[in-house]
Structure formats: C-alpha cells, structure tokens
Design a protein around this motif. Structure first.
Motif, short mmCIF file in Angstrom:
data_model
loop_
_atom_site.label_atom_id
_atom_site.label_comp_id
_atom_site.label_asym_id
_atom_site.label_seq_id
_atom_site.Cartn_x
_atom_site.Cartn_y
_atom_site.Cartn_z
N ILE A 6 13.72 16.12 16.48
CA ILE A 6 13.33 15.59 17.79
C ILE A 6 14.36 16.00 18.84
O ILE A 6 14.00 16.42 19.94
CB ILE A 6 13.17 14.06 17.75
CG1 ILE A 6 12.03 13.67 16.81
CG2 ILE A 6 12.93 13.50 19.15
CD1 ILE A 6 11.92 12.19 16.53
N ILE A 7 15.62 15.90 18.48
CA ILE A 7 16.70 16.26 19.41
C ILE A 7 16.59 17.72 19.82
O ILE A 7 16.82 18.07 20.98
CB ILE A 7 18.07 15.96 18.77
CG1 ILE A 7 18.24 14.45 18.60
CG2 ILE A 7 19.21 16.56 19.59
CD1 ILE A 7 19.39 14.03 17.72
N HIS A 8 16.20 18.58 18.89
CA HIS A 8 16.12 20.01 19.17
C HIS A 8 14.72 20.46 19.60
O HIS A 8 14.51 21.66 19.84
CB HIS A 8 16.58 20.81 17.95
CG HIS A 8 18.02 20.56 17.63
ND1 HIS A 8 19.05 20.93 18.46
CD2 HIS A 8 18.60 19.95 16.56
CE1 HIS A 8 20.20 20.56 17.93
NE2 HIS A 8 19.96 19.97 16.78
N ALA A 9 13.79 19.54 19.72
CA ALA A 9 12.42 19.88 20.14
C ALA A 9 12.40 20.15 21.64
O ALA A 9 13.31 19.77 22.38
CB ALA A 9 11.47 18.74 19.80
N SER A 10 11.33 20.77 22.08
CA SER A 10 11.16 21.05 23.51
C SER A 10 10.99 19.74 24.28
O SER A 10 10.58 18.73 23.71
CB SER A 10 9.93 21.94 23.74
OG SER A 10 8.76 21.19 23.48
N ILE A 15 8.78 14.25 25.33
CA ILE A 15 8.00 13.38 26.22
C ILE A 15 6.74 12.91 25.52
O ILE A 15 6.39 11.72 25.57
CB ILE A 15 7.66 14.13 27.53
CG1 ILE A 15 8.93 14.33 28.36
CG2 ILE A 15 6.59 13.39 28.33
CD1 ILE A 15 8.78 15.32 29.50
N HIS A 16 6.06 13.83 24.86
CA HIS A 16 4.82 13.50 24.15
C HIS A 16 5.08 12.43 23.08
O HIS A 16 4.35 11.43 23.00
CB HIS A 16 4.26 14.77 23.51
CG HIS A 16 2.97 14.59 22.80
ND1 HIS A 16 1.77 14.42 23.47
CD2 HIS A 16 2.67 14.56 21.48
CE1 HIS A 16 0.81 14.27 22.58
NE2 HIS A 16 1.33 14.36 21.37
N LEU A 17 6.11 12.62 22.30
CA LEU A 17 6.43 11.67 21.24
C LEU A 17 6.83 10.31 21.80
O LEU A 17 6.36 9.27 21.32
CB LEU A 17 7.56 12.24 20.36
CG LEU A 17 7.99 11.39 19.18
CD1 LEU A 17 6.82 11.10 18.25
CD2 LEU A 17 9.11 12.08 18.43
N ALA A 18 7.66 10.30 22.84
CA ALA A 18 8.09 9.03 23.44
C ALA A 18 6.89 8.28 24.05
O ALA A 18 6.75 7.07 23.86
CB ALA A 18 9.15 9.30 24.51
N ALA A 19 6.03 9.00 24.76
CA ALA A 19 4.86 8.37 25.38
C ALA A 19 3.90 7.85 24.32
O ALA A 19 3.36 6.73 24.45
CB ALA A 19 4.16 9.35 26.31
N ILE A 61 2.25 21.73 24.72
CA ILE A 61 2.71 21.90 23.34
C ILE A 61 1.77 22.86 22.62
O ILE A 61 0.58 22.61 22.49
CB ILE A 61 2.73 20.54 22.59
CG1 ILE A 61 3.66 19.56 23.29
CG2 ILE A 61 3.15 20.76 21.14
CD1 ILE A 61 3.56 18.14 22.76
N THR A 62 2.33 23.95 22.19
CA THR A 62 1.60 24.89 21.34
C THR A 62 2.52 25.21 20.17
O THR A 62 3.69 24.85 20.17
CB THR A 62 1.21 26.18 22.09
OG1 THR A 62 2.40 26.79 22.57
CG2 THR A 62 0.27 25.89 23.24
N GLY A 63 2.03 25.87 19.21
CA GLY A 63 2.89 26.25 18.10
C GLY A 63 2.28 25.96 16.74
O GLY A 63 2.63 26.60 15.76
N LEU A 64 1.36 25.00 16.68
CA LEU A 64 0.75 24.67 15.39
C LEU A 64 0.01 25.87 14.81
O LEU A 64 0.04 26.11 13.61
CB LEU A 64 -0.20 23.48 15.54
CG LEU A 64 -0.90 23.01 14.28
CD1 LEU A 64 0.13 22.55 13.24
CD2 LEU A 64 -1.87 21.89 14.58
N MET A 65 -0.61 26.65 15.68
CA MET A 65 -1.39 27.79 15.20
C MET A 65 -0.51 28.91 14.65
O MET A 65 -0.98 29.77 13.91
CB MET A 65 -2.28 28.32 16.33
CG MET A 65 -3.35 27.35 16.78
SD MET A 65 -4.50 26.90 15.47
CE MET A 65 -5.40 28.41 15.29
N GLU A 66 0.78 28.90 14.98
CA GLU A 66 1.68 29.95 14.51
C GLU A 66 1.79 29.99 13.00
O GLU A 66 2.14 31.03 12.44
CB GLU A 66 3.06 29.78 15.13
CG GLU A 66 3.10 30.14 16.58
CD GLU A 66 4.47 29.93 17.19
OE1 GLU A 66 5.49 30.23 16.53
OE2 GLU A 66 4.52 29.44 18.33
#
Length: 137
Positions: A6-10, A15-19, A61-66
């Motif tokens: 989480i600390i190293h996430a974008s 914001i998404h996780l906190a909300a 947020i993108t990246g899951l498709m990678e």
C-alpha cells in the motif's frame, strides 16, 4: 501481513483503498442505526461521497490486465464495469430518497454495499493485486 504494497502503491490506489474502506465502515455504521434520523442522513451523505470517490478513483487504476501480457498494459479490466454500475446505483438511490421512495432507496443502497464494496472488495484479493500482497506477502 505487510503494509508495504500500500505504501508503495500509486496515489490512485491509495485513495481508492482509503475511500473504499471508509465507505465500508460508514455502510456498517448505517446498518446499525435507526433509519431516517439526522445521523442516518449525515452518514448517508458521507457514504455516497466515499463511494463516489471510490468509483472515480478506480478510473485511474489499470494494471490488472497486465497479468495477461504486456500488450494489455494500461487497459481497463472487466472489474471496471462496476464503475458505471456504481455511479448509476448512486444516482438511483439519491433520486429515490429525494422523491420519498424509501423501498427503492433501501434496495439500491444495499445493492451498492454488497455489490460495489463486498463483491468488488473480494475481487481485490485476486493473486498479485495490492491487497493480496498485503495479506499474503
């Protein structure tokens, strides 16, 4: 458990996780309260605002498709279909309560809690996603 992912996430993921977490807690609070009083209404405004922030932050947020290959970098995944569903659900819930349709409002809000928060939250634990790495380092 490690908070490093989480600390190293974008910032969008943070914001998404906190909300989403705050919306989940607000939703639980609302479920325990008497309906229709001033506290319920205030918590409802907070819940709607947090769910709106959750849905809108997901647009960044993108990246899951990678995981399916580098050619998918930057693409939205099927989970992003929850964004318009959440926004439409929020609109329907707010419109329903403003016209006094409590039954529709209740149905929409429960659908948002269970669909947009619990179902999508469960999908956040897909292997190698941020929450997966938090709980299964």
């Amino acid at each position: 458990m490690s908070l490093e992912p989480i600390i190293h996430a974008s910032p969008a993921i943070q914001i998404h996780l906190a909300a989403a977490l705050a919306a989940f807690l607000a939703g639980l609070f609302i479920f325990t309260r008497r309906k229709g009083d001033v506290v319920h209404r205030a918590a409802g405004v907070i819940f709607v605002t947090l769910l709106l922030a959750t849905a809108l932050s997901a647009l960044f947020i993108t990246g899951l498709m990678e995981m399916f290959g580098p050619q998918w970098k930057g693409w939205y995944s099927p989970i992003h279909l929850l964004i318009p569903l959440t926004l439409l659900g929020l609109l329907a819930a707010v419109r329903a309560i403003l016209r006094g349709d409590v039954a529709t409002h209740r149905k929409e809000m429960r659908g948002l809690f269970f669909g947009a928060l619990l179902f999508a939250g469960a999908l956040a634990f897909i292997p190698e996603r941020v929450l997966w790495r938090v709980f299964f380092p």
